[in-house]
Structure formats: structure tokens, C-alpha cells
Design an enzyme around this catalytic site. Structure first.
Site, short mmCIF file in Angstrom:
data_model
loop_
_atom_site.label_atom_id
_atom_site.label_comp_id
_atom_site.label_asym_id
_atom_site.label_seq_id
_atom_site.Cartn_x
_atom_site.Cartn_y
_atom_site.Cartn_z
N GLY A 112 0.93 -1.31 0.23
CA GLY A 112 -0.06 -0.07 -0.04
C GLY A 112 0.96 1.49 0.03
O GLY A 112 1.93 1.27 -0.21
N ASN A 113 0.25 2.45 0.05
CA ASN A 113 0.99 3.67 0.17
C ASN A 113 0.41 4.44 1.36
O ASN A 113 -0.63 4.06 2.05
CB ASN A 113 1.11 4.23 -1.10
N ARG A 114 1.01 5.75 1.63
CA ARG A 114 0.64 6.54 2.69
C ARG A 114 -0.59 7.52 2.61
O ARG A 114 -0.57 8.32 3.66
CB ARG A 114 1.80 7.17 3.36
#
Ligand code: CTP
Length: 409
Positions: free
Chosen positions: A208-210
């Protein structure tokens, strides 16, 4: 947006009348001039003094008694209202409004006003679901009134069901939308994407990412408050859906692609604020991957670029007329933004440097650069994401104008 707005708050005879006190207080805190009208049965639940104290204004409780004292005729009240909000609205009040009765101050005011009318029903499930109540609500909606649906939950009767008045925060959000319904995005259908996609690795893990989704959610809310119909395609976030938005929840980039391509045919604008994963694991393990001394090498496969596909769709259909992209960068902000704008055929790109703590992921503020097709660039100061959303939408309105869309204002 509520500052100095005249809001008539009609309170009718339901136990939820106590929640209207919180609503009155929040409206007043945001600068609205709140004029409360209570029906006789509402006064059995809450004293007028409660509302008078919260709004710092007299509360209207009788049709005729106060006219001479305060010079508040229902016509005057109806005329100066920017919004009439009825919360809670009983089945009886809804029935009266549906039939044009005017036998008390509230129903007479509704009949005499041209302002938007917003209704928050509260009643027993059986009363709410009764076809006559549903028909009355449908006829009010058909005449342009807005209804904030009641929630499912614990009811005064001790039963569980649909009929609890919506949360005051939701009613407040809908009140702002009712006030903005003739705004500069009225009649426009806007699709917004938000959040970071998650690409599964096995049943318990993902890549995922932030991204927090805050920017996309702020854009959706701001567009709703300017009169747009909004579809919000959201990857997982911790945020509550903006009241009034049509929500589509997705997890992966592939799901987001399908949702975007499925919704743009009917859209006037697409705003891609989502952080879409560029890669996904080549294989998704069916069972949880176990740890081992040999380590783990992940093989990733590229995801579809959604904006590239949108550009292609647009070349053949001309829709949507406005497409806005975002660029999250850690270096060479302007050059990277310009390259993405061109490659993805965008009308506008909003670029921000995500390395600073007050801008980018999970922060409530953003320092952005907005660049249009002609290369015109505006460098914005540090802004709350809600303010930046307003700036982006100003550009969208301008782009609609240039595309030959004329707005009502
Ligand atoms: N985007 C998209 N589909 C992808 C990746 C990104 O539609 N698979 C969109 C984003 O929603 C954003 C814009 O493209 O509006 C730019 O996203 P960004 O991640 O900054 O750029 P990338 O094209 O992924 O390029 P890079 O990651 O190499 O900087």
C-alpha cells in the site's frame, strides 16, 4: 458558509427534539442567525428557553401571540430565510407539509417560503415505513425539498429500527449543501477518487501507500457544497463518507479502474486525487505466507494507469469535459508535474511535495502548485486541504466556462 445566513429551524414533537438543541448550537457557532420555531408538542419535550439561550434570539412558539410583540409574521420570516430546516420532523408535520396545511407558525412559514427546505424525519419505524409517510416524503422531494434520511438504531419505544433522526453533524453538512444548491457547480456531475489503493499479497497482507484520503474527501465535500452531484470512489481510509456523496468503495487499483471507467460516461469532471499503486504483486498467495530464513522476494506487475485510459476514452467521446490529476513528488515538482499533465492529457494538475511534514500524506494542510494545460502555474501558500479543495474547484469552474458550460451564476 453559514455566516449571517438566516436559518429557520423548525422543531416538532419528537424525543429527538433534544438533539435539535445541539444543531441550533452548532449553526449559531458557525455564525448563522438561527430563528427557532417550535410546535406545541415540541415544547412538551424541550423548553423554548433552551433554544433561546443557544441562539440568543427569541423562539417562536405561537402563531399569533407574538406577532405584535416582535413583529415576526410568518411571511416576513419566510421571506428572510435562506434555509428552512425542520429537525426533527414528525410524521404529522410531514403530512401537513405534503398537503399544504398552514395551521401553525412552522407549516405556514414553509408554505410561504421560497428558500430551500430540508427535512430530518424522526419517528417510529412503522410510522416511517408506512406507505402514507413514504408517499408524503416522496411528494415533498418531488417539489424540491431535501430529506436527510433517518438512521437505523435504538428508538424511544425501546425497539431497534429505522427512524432515529440523523446525526446533527450529518444534518449540518446537508444544510450547507441545501444552501449551496444553486452554487457554481449546480447541475455538474463530478467524480472524485480518494485514498491509497491496497494490492493484496496474501489473505492478511497488502502492498500500500501512505495516502490518507483527506484531499479527495475534502474535494468531494467542497463540490457538494457548491451544488455538484458527487460520486466518491474511495480506496480504504479512516474517514467518514461526506453526507450526500454517492460512495463507491474499492480496494485495488484494478477495482478503482473499473469504478472510474464505469462512472465517467455520465460525468462532467473527474478529479483523480487517489494514490493509485503503480504495481501489484504478480501472485497473490491463497494462504498466509509463512516466514522462513531464506527471506522473501516479491515480484510486482504494473497496474493499469487509470488516467491514461481516461485520456483514451476522452479522445473518442469527448467526456468528461474536465479531468484533473494530482502529482505526489519528492523532487523536481514543476518538471514532473508538467510531464504528467502532458502524458495523461490533463486539463489541470495539482502537484505537491510530499517530503515536508505539513504537506502531503495524512497532513491536514497542503502546499501545492496548480498547473493548467497552457502551462500557467500558480504556486499556492500552505493551505488547509479544504481551502486547497476550494482553489482546485475554482479552476474546475473556470475550465467548465472555457469548455462552453455556462453556470447559473
Ligand atoms: N494515477 C492513475 N493510475 C495509476 C497511477 C496514478 O490514474 N496507475 C493517477 C493518480 O491518481 C494521479 C496521477 O495519476 O492523479 C499521478 O499520479 P502519481 O502517482 O503522482 O504519478 P505516476 O503516473 O504514478 O508516476 P510516478 O509514480 O512514476 O511518479
Amino acid at each position: 458558509m453559514l455566516k449571517d445566513k438566516h436559518i429557520v429551524l423548525g422543531v416538532t414533537g419528537s424525543i429527538a427534539a433534544y438533539k435539535a438543541a445541539e444543531l441550533a448550537s452548532r449553526l449559531a457557532q458557525e455564525g448563522a442567525l438561527v430563528e427557532v420555531i417550535m410546535t406545541r408538542s415540541a415544547q412538551e419535550f424541550v423548553a423554548p428557553l433552551t433554544f433561546q439561550t443557544l441562539t440568543q434570539r427569541p423562539v417562536i412558539t405561537e402563531m399569533f401571540q407574538l406577532l405584535s410583540e416582535m413583529n415576526i409574521a410568518h411571511v416576513a420570516l419566510a421571506q428572510r430565510a435562506d434555509l428552512v430546516l425542520i429537525a426533527p420532523a414528525t410524521a404529522n408535520t410531514i403530512a401537513k407539509l405534503a398537503h399544504g396545511l398552514a395551521d401553525d407558525m412552522l407549516s405556514a412559514t414553509v408554505l410561504a417560503t421560497r428558500a430551500p427546505v430540508l427535512i430530518a424525519p424522526a419517528m417510529e419505524t412503522n410510522m416511517y415505513e408506512n406507505p402514507v409517510t413514504q408517499a408524503n416524503l416522496a411528494s415533498l422531494v418531488a417539489r424540491g425539498m431535501m430529506v436527510v434520511e433517518p438512521e437505523v438504531g435504538h428508538l424511544a419505544s425501546g425497539r431497534h429500527g429505522k427512524g432515529r433522526m440523523a446525526d446533527p453533524a450529518v444534518i449540518l453538512a446537508m444544510a450547507k449543501q441545501a444552501l449551496g444548491r444553486d452554487g457554481d457547480l449546480a447541475g455538474r456531475r463530478v467524480v472524485v477518487t480518494a485514498g491509497g489503493t491496497q494490492e493484496p499479497l496474501d489473505p492478511v497482507r497488502f502492498v500500500g501507500n501512505r495516502s490518507s484520503g483527506k484531499m479527495g474527501y475534502a474535494l468531494a465535500l467542497a463540490a457538494l457544497e457548491r451544488g455538484a452531484q458527487v460520486t466518491l470512489i474511495s480506496a480504504p481510509t479512516r474517514l467518514s463518507p461526506p453526507p450526500g456523496a454517492k460512495m463507491e468503495f474499492v480496494t485495488t487499483a484494478a477495482e478503482m479502474r473499473d469504478a472510474v471507467m464505469g462512472s465517467i460516461a455520465g460525468a462532467d469532471a473527474l478529479i483523480m486525487a487517489a494514490a493509485v499503486a503503480d504495481y501489484r504483486p504478480a501472485e497473490v498467495a491463497r494462504q498466509k505466507i509463512k516466514k522462513g530464513p531464506q527471506g522473501l522476494t516479491l515480484r510486482l506487475r504494473p497496474n493499469p494507469d487509470i488516467l491514461m485510459e481516461v485520456a483514451e476514452y476522452r479522445r473518442s467521446t469527448g467526456k468528461p469535459s474536465v479531468v484533473v490529476g494530482f502529482a505526489a513528488e519528492t523532487e523536481d515538482l514543476a518538471a514532473n508535474a508538467r510531464a504528467k499533465l502532458k502524458a495523461k492529457g490533463l486539463d489541470l494538475i495539482v502537484a505537491n511535495d510530499v517530503t515536508s511534514s505539513d504537506s502531503g500524506f495524512d497532513s491536514d494542510t497542503n502546499r501545492a502548485l496548480i498547473m493548467d494545460r497552457l502551462g500557467q502555474t500558480s504556486e499556492l501558500p500552505l493551505l488547509a486541504k479544504s481551502e486547497l479543495a476550494g482553489q482546485v474547484l475554482n479552476h474546475v469552474v473556470e475550465l467548465f466556462r472555457n469548455a462552453g458550460f455556462f453556470t447559473s451564476k
